[in-house]
Write a protein that holds these residues in place. Sequence first.
Motif, PDB file in Angstrom:
ATOM      1  N   ARG A 194     -93.238  77.770 -64.011  1.00  0.00           N
ATOM      2  CA  ARG A 194     -91.801  77.634 -64.237  1.00  0.00           C
ATOM      3  C   ARG A 194     -91.313  76.243 -63.868  1.00  0.00           C
ATOM      4  NH1 ARG A 194     -91.690  82.940 -62.082  1.00  0.00           N
ATOM      5  NH2 ARG A 194     -91.143  82.075 -60.024  1.00  0.00           N
ATOM      6  N   ASN A 195     -91.778  75.707 -62.741  1.00  0.00           N
ATOM      7  CA  ASN A 195     -91.362  74.375 -62.333  1.00  0.00           C
ATOM      8  C   ASN A 195     -91.802  73.316 -63.331  1.00  0.00           C
ATOM      9  OD1 ASN A 195     -90.246  75.416 -59.995  1.00  0.00           O
ATOM     10  ND2 ASN A 195     -92.087  75.075 -58.736  1.00  0.00           N
ATOM     11  N   GLU A 196     -93.019  73.476 -63.862  1.00  0.00           N
ATOM     12  CA  GLU A 196     -93.531  72.529 -64.841  1.00  0.00           C
ATOM     13  C   GLU A 196     -92.711  72.573 -66.122  1.00  0.00           C
ATOM     14  OE1 GLU A 196     -96.357  69.523 -65.762  1.00  0.00           O
ATOM     15  OE2 GLU A 196     -96.065  70.658 -63.908  1.00  0.00           O
ATOM     16  N   LEU A 197     -92.389  73.783 -66.579  1.00  0.00           N
ATOM     17  CA  LEU A 197     -91.581  73.934 -67.792  1.00  0.00           C
ATOM     18  C   LEU A 197     -90.184  73.377 -67.598  1.00  0.00           C
ATOM     19  CD1 LEU A 197     -92.622  77.523 -68.933  1.00  0.00           C
ATOM     20  CD2 LEU A 197     -93.218  75.360 -70.014  1.00  0.00           C
ATOM     21  N   GLU A 198     -89.594  73.613 -66.429  1.00  0.00           N
ATOM     22  CA  GLU A 198     -88.263  73.072 -66.154  1.00  0.00           C
ATOM     23  C   GLU A 198     -88.243  71.563 -66.110  1.00  0.00           C
ATOM     24  OE1 GLU A 198     -87.071  74.893 -62.540  1.00  0.00           O
ATOM     25  OE2 GLU A 198     -86.738  76.895 -63.429  1.00  0.00           O
ATOM     26  N   SER A 199     -89.296  70.958 -65.516  1.00  0.00           N
ATOM     27  CA  SER A 199     -89.359  69.495 -65.449  1.00  0.00           C
ATOM     28  C   SER A 199     -89.524  68.887 -66.826  1.00  0.00           C
ATOM     29  CB  SER A 199     -90.515  69.078 -64.549  1.00  0.00           C
ATOM     30  OG  SER A 199     -91.765  69.489 -65.104  1.00  0.00           O
ATOM     31  N   GLN A 200     -90.287  69.555 -67.705  1.00  0.00           N
ATOM     32  CA  GLN A 200     -90.455  69.037 -69.069  1.00  0.00           C
ATOM     33  C   GLN A 200     -89.186  69.216 -69.878  1.00  0.00           C
ATOM     34  OE1 GLN A 200     -93.969  69.947 -71.207  1.00  0.00           O
ATOM     35  NE2 GLN A 200     -95.314  69.892 -69.420  1.00  0.00           N
ATOM     36  N   GLY A 211    -105.839  74.680 -75.228  1.00  0.00           N
ATOM     37  CA  GLY A 211    -105.723  73.427 -75.975  1.00  0.00           C
ATOM     38  C   GLY A 211    -105.763  73.649 -77.476  1.00  0.00           C
ATOM     39  N   LEU A 212    -106.567  74.612 -77.929  1.00  0.00           N
ATOM     40  CA  LEU A 212    -106.606  74.936 -79.355  1.00  0.00           C
ATOM     41  C   LEU A 212    -105.261  75.468 -79.824  1.00  0.00           C
ATOM     42  CD1 LEU A 212    -110.072  76.605 -80.111  1.00  0.00           C
ATOM     43  CD2 LEU A 212    -109.215  74.407 -80.913  1.00  0.00           C
ATOM     44  N   LEU A 213    -104.618  76.311 -79.016  1.00  0.00           N
ATOM     45  CA  LEU A 213    -103.304  76.837 -79.389  1.00  0.00           C
ATOM     46  C   LEU A 213    -102.254  75.729 -79.379  1.00  0.00           C
ATOM     47  CD1 LEU A 213    -103.045  80.362 -77.733  1.00  0.00           C
ATOM     48  CD2 LEU A 213    -103.896  79.692 -79.982  1.00  0.00           C
ATOM     49  N   LEU A 269    -102.539  74.622 -69.916  1.00  0.00           N
ATOM     50  CA  LEU A 269    -103.801  73.872 -69.907  1.00  0.00           C
ATOM     51  C   LEU A 269    -103.841  72.875 -68.762  1.00  0.00           C
ATOM     52  CD1 LEU A 269    -106.483  73.171 -71.352  1.00  0.00           C
ATOM     53  CD2 LEU A 269    -105.192  71.502 -72.701  1.00  0.00           C
ATOM     54  N   GLN A 270    -102.739  72.148 -68.537  1.00  0.00           N
ATOM     55  CA  GLN A 270    -102.701  71.146 -67.472  1.00  0.00           C
ATOM     56  C   GLN A 270    -102.786  71.788 -66.092  1.00  0.00           C
ATOM     57  OE1 GLN A 270    -102.864  67.857 -67.807  1.00  0.00           O
ATOM     58  NE2 GLN A 270    -102.988  68.073 -70.034  1.00  0.00           N
ATOM     59  N   LEU A 271    -102.050  72.890 -65.906  1.00  0.00           N
ATOM     60  CA  LEU A 271    -102.098  73.570 -64.617  1.00  0.00           C
ATOM     61  C   LEU A 271    -103.493  74.129 -64.337  1.00  0.00           C
ATOM     62  CD1 LEU A 271     -98.680  75.476 -64.582  1.00  0.00           C
ATOM     63  CD2 LEU A 271     -99.324  73.471 -63.235  1.00  0.00           C
ATOM     64  N   THR A 302    -106.257  72.939 -65.529  1.00  0.00           N
ATOM     65  CA  THR A 302    -107.149  71.804 -65.289  1.00  0.00           C
ATOM     66  C   THR A 302    -107.040  71.321 -63.848  1.00  0.00           C
ATOM     67  OG1 THR A 302    -106.969  71.104 -67.610  1.00  0.00           O
ATOM     68  CG2 THR A 302    -107.758  69.467 -66.030  1.00  0.00           C
ATOM     69  N   ARG A 303    -105.828  71.305 -63.315  1.00  0.00           N
ATOM     70  CA  ARG A 303    -105.628  70.850 -61.938  1.00  0.00           C
ATOM     71  C   ARG A 303    -106.305  71.770 -60.938  1.00  0.00           C
ATOM     72  NH1 ARG A 303     -99.130  69.708 -62.486  1.00  0.00           N
ATOM     73  NH2 ARG A 303     -99.271  68.085 -64.090  1.00  0.00           N
ATOM     74  N   ARG A 304    -106.344  73.050 -61.254  1.00  0.00           N
ATOM     75  CA  ARG A 304    -106.985  73.986 -60.326  1.00  0.00           C
ATOM     76  C   ARG A 304    -108.435  74.271 -60.734  1.00  0.00           C
ATOM     77  NH1 ARG A 304    -106.121  79.456 -62.353  1.00  0.00           N
ATOM     78  NH2 ARG A 304    -106.355  80.241 -60.242  1.00  0.00           N
ATOM     79  N   GLN A 305    -108.988  73.382 -61.612  1.00  0.00           N
ATOM     80  CA  GLN A 305    -110.385  73.473 -62.052  1.00  0.00           C
ATOM     81  C   GLN A 305    -110.683  74.827 -62.684  1.00  0.00           C
ATOM     82  OE1 GLN A 305    -112.719  72.457 -58.596  1.00  0.00           O
ATOM     83  NE2 GLN A 305    -112.371  70.262 -58.874  1.00  0.00           N
ATOM     84  N   HIS A 306    -109.733  75.281 -63.454  1.00  0.00           N
ATOM     85  CA  HIS A 306    -109.871  76.541 -64.203  1.00  0.00           C
ATOM     86  C   HIS A 306    -109.989  76.157 -65.684  1.00  0.00           C
ATOM     87  CE1 HIS A 306    -108.915  80.897 -64.960  1.00  0.00           C
ATOM     88  NE2 HIS A 306    -108.496  80.391 -66.108  1.00  0.00           N
ATOM     89  N   LYS A 307    -111.220  75.984 -66.131  1.00  0.00           N
ATOM     90  CA  LYS A 307    -111.450  75.477 -67.484  1.00  0.00           C
ATOM     91  C   LYS A 307    -111.220  76.566 -68.517  1.00  0.00           C
ATOM     92  CE  LYS A 307    -114.943  73.202 -70.368  1.00  0.00           C
ATOM     93  NZ  LYS A 307    -116.341  72.708 -70.432  1.00  0.00           N
TER      94      LYS A 307
END
Length: 365
Positions: A357-363, A87-89, A73-75, A77-82
């Motif tokens: 993958r980078n986002e998941l690794e950072s979290q 978010g429901l999941l 969802l965050q990724l 949102t950043r690329r304006q892909h609504k």
Amino acid sequence: MSSSQPSQGGMSPQMIAQLKAQADTPSPLPKGPPYPPTGAGLGGRPTNSVDTPISAVFIAIFITSAVVNMTILQLNTRRQHKFVLSGLLFGFSMARITANVMRIVWANYPTDASIAIAANVLTNAGVVLLFVVNLILVQRILRAYHPTFGWKRPVSLVFRFLYSSVAAAIIMVIIAVVYSFYTLDMSARSKIRQVQLTGVVFLAVLAFLPIPIGLAAAAIPSREARDPFGQSHPQGRARSLRFKLALVLFTSTLLTLGAAFRAGTAFYQRPASNPAWFHSKACYYCFNYLIEIVCVFTYALLRFDRLFHIPNGSSAPGDYSGRIAEKAGVDEELDTERPMTAKEQQEEETEWDSRLRNELESQAV
């Protein structure tokens, strides 16, 4: 809803007499309401030896689901892909984490009726979010196969009614469930049971509805051109409406199986001392959480945020395929909905997966 709640509303006179006797005699249990359940319920009363480790595993799995869906969802949102369904999941995953936590708490306080109420309500309330997701997806499929019909106001109003009825049904059943723990009146419990049975059957029907709607949309011929939606996968499989329909049919079948099983057990009452095979813990975890995990991760791994994406502001036939941009006087379609070359698709897919993958690794760190 699981069978544990309807069995509360339809207690036999002997069960009621037993509870009244417990309330009138000295006992370490509370004399007044809420009264502990005496009928057999799906999954039975949780124990530390069995339910705590199993629930802990499901908590870890749903935490993973929450992280994956929130990251997507965050990724996006950043690329304006609504795509709010991610978010429901995420919300669904959080609800399931809470439900399993409460089941562990119930295992540690097995005689606390208030905890039993909370655990039962949380267990049965979360799945309706998946019903809503599938209804939204099958509505998009209907509009893609039959744009003019799918966008007609009466059809849109029917789907809005279905969305609101999901919330109304679950609220109705939850109120009846909670009230059933606070009364021993036979007449009131009989009415409560009728409400609960109506609710679980209605929810099972809602879980099933995407199947006939999707099949009818694909089977009935249309004189107008289809209005496809979603972004193409490099291998091309995401381009087919049949692939998207098969995905919705698969998850709807699983959810219908779970909802129908819960509805069926609600009609069959057994005392807590003599549960049936379908009240077992294996049935509880398989027909609830296991089915839901398969559905959630199927959507996430197959990238349904790309498959079922539609342009912002879609409100009429032709909007799914990018004609919004044409109406606005824009030469290029919005959000890369225009056909891309295989090289462009591969580059975009590789870049998106790398960022995920980078986002998941950072979290994880």
